[in-house]
Write an enzyme that holds these catalytic residues in place. Sequence first.
Site, PDB file in Angstrom:
ATOM      1  N   GLY A 189      63.048   2.298  33.847  1.00  0.00           N
ATOM      2  CA  GLY A 189      62.832   2.101  32.419  1.00  0.00           C
ATOM      3  C   GLY A 189      61.892   3.092  31.768  1.00  0.00           C
ATOM      4  N   LYS A 211      64.278   8.161  32.454  1.00  0.00           N
ATOM      5  CA  LYS A 211      64.898   9.204  33.280  1.00  0.00           C
ATOM      6  C   LYS A 211      66.342   9.452  32.858  1.00  0.00           C
ATOM      7  CE  LYS A 211      63.887   6.968  37.109  1.00  0.00           C
ATOM      8  NZ  LYS A 211      63.138   5.845  36.509  1.00  0.00           N
ATOM      9  N   THR A 212      67.095   8.366  32.700  1.00  0.00           N
ATOM     10  CA  THR A 212      68.477   8.513  32.256  1.00  0.00           C
ATOM     11  C   THR A 212      68.517   9.151  30.874  1.00  0.00           C
ATOM     12  OG1 THR A 212      68.875   6.446  33.404  1.00  0.00           O
ATOM     13  CG2 THR A 212      70.626   7.257  31.985  1.00  0.00           C
ATOM     14  N   HIS A 218      37.229   4.458  40.210  1.00  0.00           N
ATOM     15  CA  HIS A 218      37.573   5.389  41.284  1.00  0.00           C
ATOM     16  C   HIS A 218      37.904   6.771  40.705  1.00  0.00           C
ATOM     17  CE1 HIS A 218      39.548   6.279  45.285  1.00  0.00           C
ATOM     18  NE2 HIS A 218      40.138   7.195  44.502  1.00  0.00           N
ATOM     19  N   GLU A 219      38.780   6.798  39.715  1.00  0.00           N
ATOM     20  CA  GLU A 219      39.184   8.096  39.152  1.00  0.00           C
ATOM     21  C   GLU A 219      38.021   8.777  38.452  1.00  0.00           C
ATOM     22  OE1 GLU A 219      41.862   9.553  40.016  1.00  0.00           O
ATOM     23  OE2 GLU A 219      42.624   7.760  41.010  1.00  0.00           O
ATOM     24  N   HIS A 254      35.948  10.581  40.922  1.00  0.00           N
ATOM     25  CA  HIS A 254      36.460  11.925  41.238  1.00  0.00           C
ATOM     26  C   HIS A 254      36.089  12.905  40.128  1.00  0.00           C
ATOM     27  CE1 HIS A 254      38.854  10.925  44.718  1.00  0.00           C
ATOM     28  NE2 HIS A 254      39.663  10.115  44.070  1.00  0.00           N
ATOM     29  N   ASP A 266      42.681  10.046  49.863  1.00  0.00           N
ATOM     30  CA  ASP A 266      41.505  10.908  49.754  1.00  0.00           C
ATOM     31  C   ASP A 266      40.930  11.162  51.146  1.00  0.00           C
ATOM     32  OD1 ASP A 266      41.795  10.691  47.025  1.00  0.00           O
ATOM     33  OD2 ASP A 266      40.365   9.044  46.853  1.00  0.00           O
TER      34      ASP A 266
END
Length: 642
Positions: free
Chosen positions: A227, A230-231, A445-446, A449, A523
Amino acid sequence: MTNNNNNNFFRNILITLAVLITLILSFNELNLINFNTIKQTAQTNQNIVNSRMTYGRFLEYLDLGWVKQVDLYNNSRNAIIKASSPELGNRPQIIKVEIPVGASQLIQKLKESNIDFDAHAVEQTNLFVNLINNLILPTIFVVLLITFLQNYDELTGGSISSPLNIIKSPAKFKRKPNTGVYFDDIAGIDEAKADFEEIVSFLKEPDRYTLVGAKIPKGILLVGPPGTGKTLLAKAIANEADVPFFSISGSEFVEMFIGVGAARVRNLFNKAAENSPCIIFIDEIDAIGRERGAGVGGGNDEREQTLNQLLTEMDGFKENKGVIVVGATNRADILDRALLRPGRFSRQITVGLPDRLGRINILKVHARNKPLADDVSLVQLANRTPGFSGADLANLLNEAGILSARYNKSSITKNEVIEAADRIIGGIAGTTVEDNKNKKVIAYHEVGHAITGSVLISHDEIEKVTIAPRGNAKGLTWFTPDEDQSLVSRSTLLAQIITALGGRAAEQVIFGYTEITTGASNDIQRVTSLARQIVTRFGMSKIGPIALEDATSGEVFLGGNTGQSTEYSKELVNRIDAEVSEIITYCEGKALQIISDNRVIIDLIVEKLLDVETLDGNEFRQLLSQYTILPDKKMPYVSNFN
Ligand code: ADP
Ligand code: ZN
């Protein structure tokens, strides 16, 4: 011949009618209980059943005291409930609920809550009717169905092949010269769109590319959850480039009969070659492209044959012949490696769930031809719908439209939009509550980084940090790689390790050691491999500049120039492990230090990230620099650790 045709024609019409009638009868029979009971209740309630909900939701309604009346049917497997409360709007809702087996406490609960409830028996029809329903009608149905299938070709003028004819004519794909989708109709996935624009210009003017020897990939793999468009993307390239579009789903290739799938692949590529330039779109390519030999029980010959045929066909046509195969999947990791080799699906494009801005733009696309009232804010709606795919958003506005029609309104107002959103969230619930907690951990978490990467002078600049899931990753932090990557310094390698550990470090500093998650497993793999290479490959540890790459275990022999092999001692292997571990421990300490030093600003950045889901490098640096002085990364040969 004409005469014969006429006879056939009437016979076929009769058969079709018979099949239809039987279908309706059998359908009605299957649904007899629901159909009638719903009608009944609807009448007694002077209302219509306007939705269904999960059992869990029903229990919630019950606890909230919103349930006013319950009618049980079908041995308490189904219930029609009447709920009302100011929160649900002014009119009572009639909702259908399917009750799971074993929910025996329900009756008790209803009694306790003093709710008006009633159980209705399953309608008992007499024996004769039962016999007709259960035995005779299905038999007639099956007989007629077979007759129908045998006449299928005549009925459809031979344009569609009968399911009984799969082997005779394996063509089973759709060719659409005009897909009706333009790039303008797609929003929120700009990176994937940009990649495709190049392909469109190739399809429009192939000569421009072939003259200069440029190669356009034969195969493009779109990877992302269902959904997400992509199509839509594949259809849009066909349309924008004005070339035919052949589409088939991977699961359609795979039939019970061995050889059918392969024949279909051959057929499809032949048709495509005749019509080039064109686009072949294979949805759910993982249905055929799953790694070979990975099936349970030794093998799936049909699927493997189909896959082999696909590989052969893709190798068979030259680049720049104008046939571009676009595959779509939500699992790139299970695909056979052979599919991803150069010359096949060599380019992968990730299509992720849209972030907040993406959602706003997708909503705008789908709001174009809908009468939205002034009180509807698409921005607010986007804020409320994290985790929604493009299809979910399209669905949301559709539902809202249906609701406003039901309430006889001339435009879609805020109320309908909110109601529709609640329904869809209810439909995909189960993940959302969980998601909210996880989202927070992922955000920390991100940001971990991103912060470590930003304050280390030897690390690349951060380009973007996002918590919108993409492919298999739940969140991602991108860094702009240095232009010159041929020589990498020790400080750069260490900075990479520290940054990779920054995610876990943030989890630990914020939530405590007991709450760290498995989210860091990739990681950690990266860190370990980097640290090991520092020691064994780059000679940057106390062991010295010695190539030790194969010395990972005592049993490994290394062939030298002399042809003799060297056996590494257990002691050396232990030293390597100790060096690797020392590097990692050192870097982990640095990562924890950086996170602790910047503890104050993290919450603020995370809050912002949870709100907008994606921050680009500049936005991120701007937030971080309110608190920390960021290094000038253009300055060469300096590192802020040793
Ligand atoms: P996929 O192939 O990725 O499963 P589709 O392309 O079939 O998804 O999308 C289904 C529908 O959802 C589309 O027809 C469209 O209405 C809507 N949709 C999905 N993604 C987008 C998007 N990025 N922009 C606009 N509409 C979208
Ligand atoms: Zn991470």
